[in-house]
Design a protein around this motif. Structure first.
Motif, PDB file in Angstrom:
ATOM      1  N   ARG A  74      10.724  35.094  51.016  1.00 24.26           N
ATOM      2  CA  ARG A  74      10.208  34.430  51.881  1.00 24.26           C
ATOM      3  C   ARG A  74      10.213  32.416  51.785  1.00 24.26           C
ATOM      4  N   GLU A  75      11.260  32.354  52.304  1.00 25.39           N
ATOM      5  CA  GLU A  75      11.232  30.502  52.143  1.00 25.39           C
ATOM      6  C   GLU A  75       9.801  30.231  51.755  1.00 25.39           C
ATOM      7  N   ASN A  76       8.151  30.048  52.265  1.00 22.64           N
ATOM      8  CA  ASN A  76       7.002  30.086  51.882  1.00 22.64           C
ATOM      9  C   ASN A  76       7.147  30.241  50.491  1.00 22.64           C
ATOM     10  N   GLY A  77       7.726  31.012  50.493  1.00 28.69           N
ATOM     11  CA  GLY A  77       7.171  31.446  48.803  1.00 28.69           C
ATOM     12  C   GLY A  77       6.428  33.384  48.668  1.00 28.69           C
ATOM     13  N   GLU A  78       6.285  33.852  50.644  1.00 28.40           N
ATOM     14  CA  GLU A  78       5.929  34.882  50.550  1.00 28.40           C
ATOM     15  C   GLU A  78       6.542  35.993  50.112  1.00 28.40           C
ATOM     16  N   VAL A  79       5.907  36.675  49.266  1.00 25.02           N
ATOM     17  CA  VAL A  79       6.834  37.730  48.588  1.00 25.02           C
ATOM     18  C   VAL A  79       7.048  39.286  49.692  1.00 25.02           C
ATOM     19  N   LEU A  80       8.331  39.418  50.140  1.00 22.25           N
ATOM     20  CA  LEU A  80       8.369  40.303  50.425  1.00 22.25           C
ATOM     21  C   LEU A  80       8.572  41.674  50.252  1.00 22.25           C
ATOM     22  N   ARG A  81       9.409  41.934  49.475  1.00 19.65           N
ATOM     23  CA  ARG A  81       9.622  42.729  48.388  1.00 19.65           C
ATOM     24  C   ARG A  81       9.564  42.992  46.964  1.00 19.65           C
ATOM     25  N   PRO A 106      17.648  38.797  60.854  1.00 20.71           N
ATOM     26  CA  PRO A 106      19.384  37.361  61.278  1.00 20.71           C
ATOM     27  C   PRO A 106      18.441  36.028  61.293  1.00 20.71           C
ATOM     28  N   TYR A 107      19.685  35.120  60.645  1.00 22.23           N
ATOM     29  CA  TYR A 107      19.663  34.242  60.312  1.00 22.23           C
ATOM     30  C   TYR A 107      18.799  33.574  59.327  1.00 22.23           C
ATOM     31  N   GLU A 108      17.964  34.245  58.729  1.00 27.36           N
ATOM     32  CA  GLU A 108      17.388  34.218  57.755  1.00 27.36           C
ATOM     33  C   GLU A 108      17.676  33.738  55.694  1.00 27.36           C
ATOM     34  N   THR A 109      16.938  32.883  55.687  1.00 28.07           N
ATOM     35  CA  THR A 109      16.900  32.334  54.274  1.00 28.07           C
ATOM     36  C   THR A 109      15.887  33.303  53.608  1.00 28.07           C
ATOM     37  N   LEU A 110      16.446  34.429  52.253  1.00 29.95           N
ATOM     38  CA  LEU A 110      15.251  34.254  51.585  1.00 29.95           C
ATOM     39  C   LEU A 110      16.007  34.459  49.833  1.00 29.95           C
ATOM     40  N   LYS A 111      15.042  34.376  49.104  1.00 29.93           N
ATOM     41  CA  LYS A 111      14.953  33.699  47.761  1.00 29.93           C
ATOM     42  C   LYS A 111      15.000  35.015  46.823  1.00 29.93           C
ATOM     43  N   VAL A 112      15.895  35.501  46.607  1.00 30.88           N
ATOM     44  CA  VAL A 112      15.938  37.009  45.328  1.00 30.88           C
ATOM     45  C   VAL A 112      15.827  36.506  44.295  1.00 30.88           C
ATOM     46  N   GLU A 113      14.476  36.913  43.494  1.00 26.01           N
ATOM     47  CA  GLU A 113      14.310  36.911  41.957  1.00 26.01           C
ATOM     48  C   GLU A 113      15.472  37.958  41.179  1.00 26.01           C
ATOM     49  N   VAL A 114      15.408  38.140  40.704  1.00 27.09           N
ATOM     50  CA  VAL A 114      17.080  38.992  39.452  1.00 27.09           C
ATOM     51  C   VAL A 114      16.103  38.379  38.640  1.00 27.09           C
ATOM     52  N   MET A 115      15.737  39.710  37.674  1.00 24.23           N
ATOM     53  CA  MET A 115      15.645  39.612  36.350  1.00 24.23           C
ATOM     54  C   MET A 115      15.714  40.920  35.568  1.00 24.23           C
ATOM     55  N   VAL A 116      15.937  40.779  33.894  1.00 19.63           N
ATOM     56  CA  VAL A 116      16.233  41.910  33.039  1.00 19.63           C
ATOM     57  C   VAL A 116      14.684  41.554  32.368  1.00 19.63           C
ATOM     58  N   ARG A 117      13.683  42.698  31.903  1.00 21.15           N
ATOM     59  CA  ARG A 117      12.457  42.869  31.593  1.00 21.15           C
ATOM     60  C   ARG A 117      12.916  43.971  30.394  1.00 21.15           C
ATOM     61  N   ASP A 118      12.314  44.022  29.540  1.00 19.09           N
ATOM     62  CA  ASP A 118      11.678  44.090  27.859  1.00 19.09           C
ATOM     63  C   ASP A 118      12.078  45.814  28.363  1.00 19.09           C
ATOM     64  N   ASP A 119      11.927  46.521  29.300  1.00 15.42           N
ATOM     65  CA  ASP A 119      12.314  48.297  29.279  1.00 15.42           C
ATOM     66  C   ASP A 119      13.788  48.495  29.434  1.00 15.42           C
ATOM     67  N   ASN A 120      14.312  47.328  29.506  1.00 12.06           N
ATOM     68  CA  ASN A 120      16.016  47.401  30.761  1.00 12.06           C
ATOM     69  C   ASN A 120      16.896  46.439  30.067  1.00 12.06           C
ATOM     70  N   VAL A 121      16.628  45.944  28.830  1.00 10.88           N
ATOM     71  CA  VAL A 121      17.608  44.417  27.707  1.00 10.88           C
ATOM     72  C   VAL A 121      18.552  44.982  27.870  1.00 10.88           C
ATOM     73  N   ILE A 122      19.434  44.642  27.936  1.00 17.26           N
ATOM     74  CA  ILE A 122      20.965  44.315  27.875  1.00 17.26           C
ATOM     75  C   ILE A 122      21.336  43.796  26.402  1.00 17.26           C
ATOM     76  N   ASP A 123      21.203  44.795  25.527  1.00 19.31           N
ATOM     77  CA  ASP A 123      22.092  45.404  24.963  1.00 19.31           C
ATOM     78  C   ASP A 123      23.606  44.912  24.087  1.00 19.31           C
ATOM     79  N   LEU A 124      23.640  43.603  23.096  1.00 18.55           N
ATOM     80  CA  LEU A 124      24.929  42.718  23.008  1.00 18.55           C
ATOM     81  C   LEU A 124      25.607  43.397  21.741  1.00 18.55           C
ATOM     82  N   PRO A 125      26.987  43.932  21.484  1.00 24.18           N
ATOM     83  CA  PRO A 125      27.192  44.330  20.565  1.00 24.18           C
ATOM     84  C   PRO A 125      27.734  43.433  19.637  1.00 24.18           C
TER      85      PRO A 125
END
Length: 346
Positions: A74-81, A106-125
């Motif tokens: 949430r905007e106040n930093g509370e973790v929703l999911r 409705p009309y809600e603003t959320l902050k979403v952290e999207v990340m890649v972790r060690d167990d699912n790293v992106i390999d670059l050829p």
């Protein structure tokens, strides 16, 4: 403690016939399964904080990509999911039509952290290092104290030398992200307001267990974010792509004629020039990923001297919708924030 080279039994086999192929241990053929022909493996980590808003008067369900991990605030930093691997989500809260995701009120603003972790790293050829050397190489570790450098020779009596080693560019921009248009054409009520984050490129010399082998090469920026600021490079990049092609290579190789660069018109690929600290430029109208090569624009290049220790290259990206709207859109955004400021956060 740094081990002395004398503590290792390093054998250089010049002829394949002298190697006992029945030796057991760890074998690293060059190239290998996840590294190129000079033993280099590249991995990409992304950690983005994306602020989005639902401008509709009813809730929306946002579908996520299970390759990434998500934390919704949430905007106040509370973790929703927190949505990691789809095997660990709560079906009643984080699925709709059997698709993984999360709800935005409705009309809600959320902050979403999207990340890649060690167990699912992106390999670059990586590109293979090009040379006239026709023989195949395998690094063998028969036990914990020995290393065998095995060269399987091909019949070549014509050449006495195969040129010199120079830092070839093994990685050009691989990924092009357009976060702002994630919902374009699908749902106009979900707006991306801003995002910021960190991108990390990790380079490893896989066969070099004891630090006896050194590698010299160059890499470019691994991922580009449309219209975003790219800054805070650590370590600082060595040069730009244009400098690498027109100045560094001719000087390093002692050639008078400058190598030809690929000419791509702005109509084909409307990217932006690189300043000392950030990437900036005109807005790209075409939302589809360009088919032309990303190596056509002036991106950062690092010259890398890599031993046994991995190298991490980090940089930051940021984008804010306030800087990208015209007068009419700005009025709409002010009106939108007027509603958001007066909604019930609960």
């Amino acid at each position: 403690m740094k081990r002395s080279l004398l503590s290792f039994f390093l054998v250089f086999w010049l002829f394949g016939a002298f190697l006992n192929v029945s030796v057991t241990g760890e074998d690293y053929p060059l190239p290998g399964g996840d590294y190129n022909n000079i033993g280099i493996k590249a991995s990409l980590y992304i950690d983005l904080n994306i602020t989005l808003v639902n401008t509709a008067p009813f809730p929306k369900f946002v579908i996520v990509n299970p390759y990434y991990d998500y934390i919704i605030y949430r905007e106040n930093g509370e973790v929703l999911r927190e949505i990691g691997n789809v095997s660990y989500i709560t079906p009643a809260l984080n699925t709709l039509n059997y698709l993984p995701g999360f709800w935005v009120n409705p009309y809600e603003t959320l902050k979403v952290e999207v990340m890649v972790r060690d167990d699912n790293v992106i390999d670059l050829p990586l590109k293979e290092y090009k040379s006239a050397f026709p023989h195949s190489i395998t690094i063998v570790y028969p036990n914990t104290t020995s290393v065998v450098y095995y060269v399987k020779t091909e019949k070549d009596v014509q050449n006495f030398f195969y040129g010199t080693v120079y830092p070839q560019l093994l990685l050009t921009p691989r990924y092009y992200f357009n976060v702002q248009t994630s919902f374009f054409g699908r749902d106009g009520d979900i707006k991306i307001l801003k995002y910021d984050g960190e991108v990390t490129l990790v380079l490893q010399n896989i066969p070099n267990k004891y630090g006896l082998f050194k590698t010299l090469f160059a890499v470019g920026l691994p991922a580009v974010f449309e219209n975003a600021n790219h800054y805070g490079f650590s370590p600082e990049y060595t040069m730009r792509y244009s400098e690498y092609v027109s100045e560094f290579l001719p000087s390093f190789l002692g050639v008078k004629e400058e190598p030809k660069t690929q000419n791509v018109s702005k109509k084909e690929f409307n990217l932006y020039p690189l300043s000392n600290k950030l990437l900036s430029g005109k807005k790209i109208e075409n939302i589809k990923q360009p088919k032309t090569k990303l190596e056509s624009f002036d991106y950062p290049v690092w010259i890398v001297w890599l031993g046994s220790s991995p190298l991490e290259i980090k940089y930051h990206v940021s984008w804010n919708n306030d800087e990208k709207v015209n007068a009419i859109e700005r009025q709409k955004e002010k009106a939108l924030w007027f509603v958001l400021d007066r909604r019930n956060p609960e």
